[in-house]
Design a protein around this motif. Structure first.
Motif, PDB file in Angstrom:
ATOM      1  N   GLU A 284       3.055   8.888   1.433  1.00  0.00           N
ATOM      2  CA  GLU A 284       2.479   8.403   0.164  1.00  0.00           C
ATOM      3  C   GLU A 284       3.472   7.646  -0.725  1.00  0.00           C
ATOM      4  O   GLU A 284       3.172   7.370  -1.888  1.00  0.00           O
ATOM      5  N   SER A 285       4.645   7.294  -0.177  1.00  0.00           N
ATOM      6  CA  SER A 285       5.482   6.323  -0.880  1.00  0.00           C
ATOM      7  C   SER A 285       4.719   5.005  -0.959  1.00  0.00           C
ATOM      8  O   SER A 285       3.981   4.636  -0.042  1.00  0.00           O
TER       9      SER A 285
ATOM     10  N   THR B  72      -0.174  17.747   3.103  1.00  0.00           N
ATOM     11  CA  THR B  72       0.394  17.417   4.403  1.00  0.00           C
ATOM     12  C   THR B  72      -0.721  17.391   5.440  1.00  0.00           C
ATOM     13  O   THR B  72      -1.833  17.851   5.173  1.00  0.00           O
ATOM     14  N   PRO B  73      -0.430  16.860   6.635  1.00  0.00           N
ATOM     15  CA  PRO B  73      -1.487  16.799   7.651  1.00  0.00           C
ATOM     16  C   PRO B  73      -2.038  18.167   8.061  1.00  0.00           C
ATOM     17  O   PRO B  73      -3.081  18.248   8.677  1.00  0.00           O
ATOM     18  N   LYS B  74      -1.336  19.249   7.725  1.00  0.00           N
ATOM     19  CA  LYS B  74      -1.871  20.571   8.108  1.00  0.00           C
ATOM     20  C   LYS B  74      -3.134  20.888   7.307  1.00  0.00           C
ATOM     21  O   LYS B  74      -3.451  20.244   6.316  1.00  0.00           O
TER      22      LYS B  74
ATOM     23  N   GLY C 130       0.832  -1.202   0.000  1.00  0.00           N
ATOM     24  CA  GLY C 130       0.000   0.000   0.000  1.00  0.00           C
ATOM     25  C   GLY C 130       0.859   1.241   0.000  1.00  0.00           C
ATOM     26  O   GLY C 130       1.928   1.267  -0.638  1.00  0.00           O
ATOM     27  N   TRP C 131       0.377   2.248   0.697  1.00  0.00           N
ATOM     28  CA  TRP C 131       1.055   3.544   0.697  1.00  0.00           C
ATOM     29  C   TRP C 131       1.247   4.023   2.142  1.00  0.00           C
ATOM     30  O   TRP C 131       0.442   3.704   3.017  1.00  0.00           O
ATOM     31  N   LEU C 132       2.291   4.812   2.346  1.00  0.00           N
ATOM     32  CA  LEU C 132       2.541   5.338   3.689  1.00  0.00           C
ATOM     33  C   LEU C 132       1.590   6.490   3.969  1.00  0.00           C
ATOM     34  O   LEU C 132       1.649   7.528   3.299  1.00  0.00           O
ATOM     35  N   TYR C 133       0.762   6.318   4.982  1.00  0.00           N
ATOM     36  CA  TYR C 133      -0.210   7.355   5.302  1.00  0.00           C
ATOM     37  C   TYR C 133       0.362   8.341   6.321  1.00  0.00           C
ATOM     38  O   TYR C 133       0.162   9.549   6.213  1.00  0.00           O
ATOM     39  N   ALA C 134       1.105   7.816   7.302  1.00  0.00           N
ATOM     40  CA  ALA C 134       1.690   8.675   8.341  1.00  0.00           C
ATOM     41  C   ALA C 134       2.803   7.899   9.023  1.00  0.00           C
ATOM     42  O   ALA C 134       2.875   6.663   8.914  1.00  0.00           O
ATOM     43  N   LYS C 135       3.686   8.607   9.710  1.00  0.00           N
ATOM     44  CA  LYS C 135       4.703   7.917  10.501  1.00  0.00           C
ATOM     45  C   LYS C 135       5.036   8.763  11.729  1.00  0.00           C
ATOM     46  O   LYS C 135       4.823   9.965  11.757  1.00  0.00           O
TER      47      LYS C 135
END
Lengths: 441, 441
Positions: A68-69, A106-108, A22-27
């Protein structure tokens, strides 16, 4: 690494090693532990990397991989009540498929225009995701509802030959030298079909070239329209009630997680049941003419209700604000409604029609009526409205060969989705909204 | 007379008195017996009136009532193997609701233009009725297939901003001072969505302004398009096979009566199963270059196949005429296919694409491919094709943030319906066909 598992199916893999892609949503990180939240379209998975359990390269990558990678993660699934979905993965291997740098969302907080300009990416965010999953359920729910009741799908045409009710809100195109207009409703095409199949419906895009910038308008939206032979107004009301109740129940049943993401107060939706509140236009008008309501309308700068006229947004809010179920307003004045609506035989100044207003101020979601089935009455109405008689020749013919009472309604899908999802603007209830100044992406 | 019964539900009313309402489909008489065939959209019912069992007025009316009059009949249901549906009604009461005089569509043969001019009435005839009931099943079958497999419905927009592949076959409209074009495919809008939801599909009208008069062209038709993240060509082939098989099985299961009305040879449909025949473009080309085939092509005046070029109708017929299952032709030359198709890494002159050809000469029903997921390769292809780069900015962005292999296909619903129903012209497979010279009714 072969054979992946969808995140929504992870519950059955507790204790097992699986591959998720899948995709990276957050870290985030905390000392010797790094957390990745991976999304795959079916859900979100918290992935935990301990410095001592993965290679230094993998641990480093968990710190640097961009939002989103695209990636593949492999590890053991274990129960974790605090994680989204109730499970997390203890990471063993990480493979970055494509590294994303400087993802724009971005999360902002972003403004609505920025988000709409990036709709192709914004779809990946949790709110649009949840809302469009509700739309998916509502659309399938509509199809199932009508299919299960023996309605035949009759797709009505998008290209129509005549500007039946004036060209001011129609999109026009050159059709090999002729003028054609994009449909505003399939109803006229469904009426012949219900005489052939008994019960029919269409469900497709419809178009309004309105120069309106309100949150309640799209130039392109999806509408479902049933049409039933032999149906008179009471049967149409019941069909509308049944449809709305089935859709609310379906969303509550299958979109629990999505409604939570949207922070929807589901207790309001749980109260939706039959029978809906019924009132005539005249009863509604009496409420709106109350001096206290007038004062509120003035204070808010809303256009005042004119007796005999249509309701505005403020009026619809007033009529439904104290109700826990939708309101069905019937018997509007014949002369503010469409030419084809059947006048009430007991009072021909009122039409056998209905608008269904959603509670909580979400406004009209359904408009319908019994149709005029008498040939001569319909012809007289077409002439009164100064409509082009020739363009209605085929429509009138339906009244010449075995005419029967019939009726139906139209329901705007984006209006229902935004009501159920608790969002005020219709633009969020359709994947790629089209509005006055919005044709991209 | 209250409480009617649908004709399709009459089996459970054997021996009982019921009320049926509908329209007179046909009538005949034989001495003291008069037969009415009544249709109500759910089926056909033979009604038998004996002179001595009904009033003289009712018996007389059975002789004079005009075709397509609307009526109510009441009587006893009894088993009668020779009647349509296996039951008939012994008439007790007849009420004519609206008497139709000189219904234009008589049982005699009419030409196609006459029938299309009367499409609003022609829908009542048995062939269009059967065919559109098949369409109803196919459309619901498509929805169920994708819903059940966890695809999310992403309705793609009808209005698109840029003439991506030239304006020659696009319908154009004025969009508040800008130019907008009606969609030819939702694919470009689905690719971003599959990165958000994993598996998505759209299913709506699409438009082609082709000045073509062949039986294979409509200006407005419905297309279903799935798009799947992480899917490569083999997975796309399997999805196409599964979809087609499920639709054929559904029609055979639920449209038996309709297929009988259409006199469809269902033994041909019963042979449709996985795996479909697979051949590469080069294998197909070899067949077409055979001198015996060339001679046949010449004899029929069909345009000859050009090596490296696309297939024509004659070629598609040749490729499938001896097959009992559809053929999936893969690996077309890259330069005759769309810019976004992934070149085969093993031979970049060939694309990872597929056309599915229906047997019996019905031709292409599906076209699909793996999409280019590398940003720079896609950009190079856009430039090679001299497409407007700015218009593809958002589309290219999908390759910048976590790109993954993906693919999908488009299936024309009218093509599938006409194949299953065994009709050669697509105009019969849609309720209100739109063609070069046809915008009415």
């Amino acid at each position: 690494m072969k054979g992946h598992t969808d995140i929504r199916d992870l519950a059955s893999s507790e204790g097992k090693e699986v591959l998720v892609r899948g995709w990276l949503y957050a870290k985030r990180e905390s000392g010797k532990i790094r957390f990745l939240v991976v999304r795959d379209g079916t859900g979100y998975l918290q992935v935990v990397a301990f410095a001592k359990e993965v290679s230094p390269e993998v641990f480093a990558a968990c710190g640097t991989v961009g939002q989103e990678s695209s990636l593949e993660v492999r590890g053991i699934i274990r129960r974790e009540p605090r994680a989204p979905g109730g499970f997390e993965m203890g990471l063993k291997e990480l493979r970055i498929l494509h590294s994303a740098v400087d993802y724009p969302l971005t999360p902002k907080e972003h403004g609505p225009e920025f988000l709409l300009d990036h709709r192709h990416l914004w779809l990946r965010s949790s709110r649009p995701h949840a809302l469009l999953r509700i739309r998916n359920e509502i659309c399938q729910g509509v199809r199932d509802f009508f299919y299960d009741r023996g309605f035949v799908l009759i797709d009505s045409p998008m290209f129509t030959p005549a500007a039946c009710e004036g060209t001011s809100t129609l999109f026009e195109t050159d059709y090999f030298g002729e003028k054609a207009y994009l449909t505003q409703s399939g109803q006229l095409y469904l009426e012949p079909a219900c005489m052939a199949f008994g019960k029919v419906y269409c469900f497709g895009p419809t178009f309004r070239a309105e120069k309106s910038k309100t949150r309640r308008h799209l130039t392109e939206f999806w509408m479902v329209e049933p049409e039933v032979a032999f149906a008179e107004l009471p049967e149409i009301l019941e069909l509308a009630e049944d449809l709305v109740c089935s859709l609310v129940a379906r969303a509550l049943d299958r979109n629990r997680e999505d409604l939570k993401v949207l922070e929807r107060d589901t207790s309001r939706l749980e109260k939706i049941s039959k029978p809906f509140h019924r009132m005539t236009y005249d009863e509604a008008a009496k409420i709106l003419e109350d001096p206290a309501i007038r004062a509120r309308s003035d204070a808010q700068g809303a256009p005042p209700f004119t007796p005999g006229g249509d309701f505005g947004g403020f009026d619809e809010t007033v009529l439904t604000e104290n109700l826990d179920r939708p309101a069905m307003v019937t018997h509007y004045p014949t002369d503010i409604k469409a030419f084809y609506m059947q006048p009430d035989p007991a009072n021909p100044s009122r039409a056998l029609c209905v608008d269904v207003l959603a509670p909580e101020g979400y406004g009209e979601i359904i408009g319908g009526s019994q149709r005029i089935h008498d040939h001569d009455l319909l012809l007289a109405r077409i002439r009164e409205h100064q409509l082009p008689e020739e363009a209605f020749k085929w429509y009138l013919e339906i009244r010449k060969y075995g005419t029967v009472p019939h009726g139906g309604f139209g329901m705007g899908v984006e209006r229902v989705v935004s009501w159920l999802g608790g969002v005020k603007h219709l633009r969020e209830a359709i994947p790629y909204p089209r509005m006055l100044h919005r044709l991209y992406p």
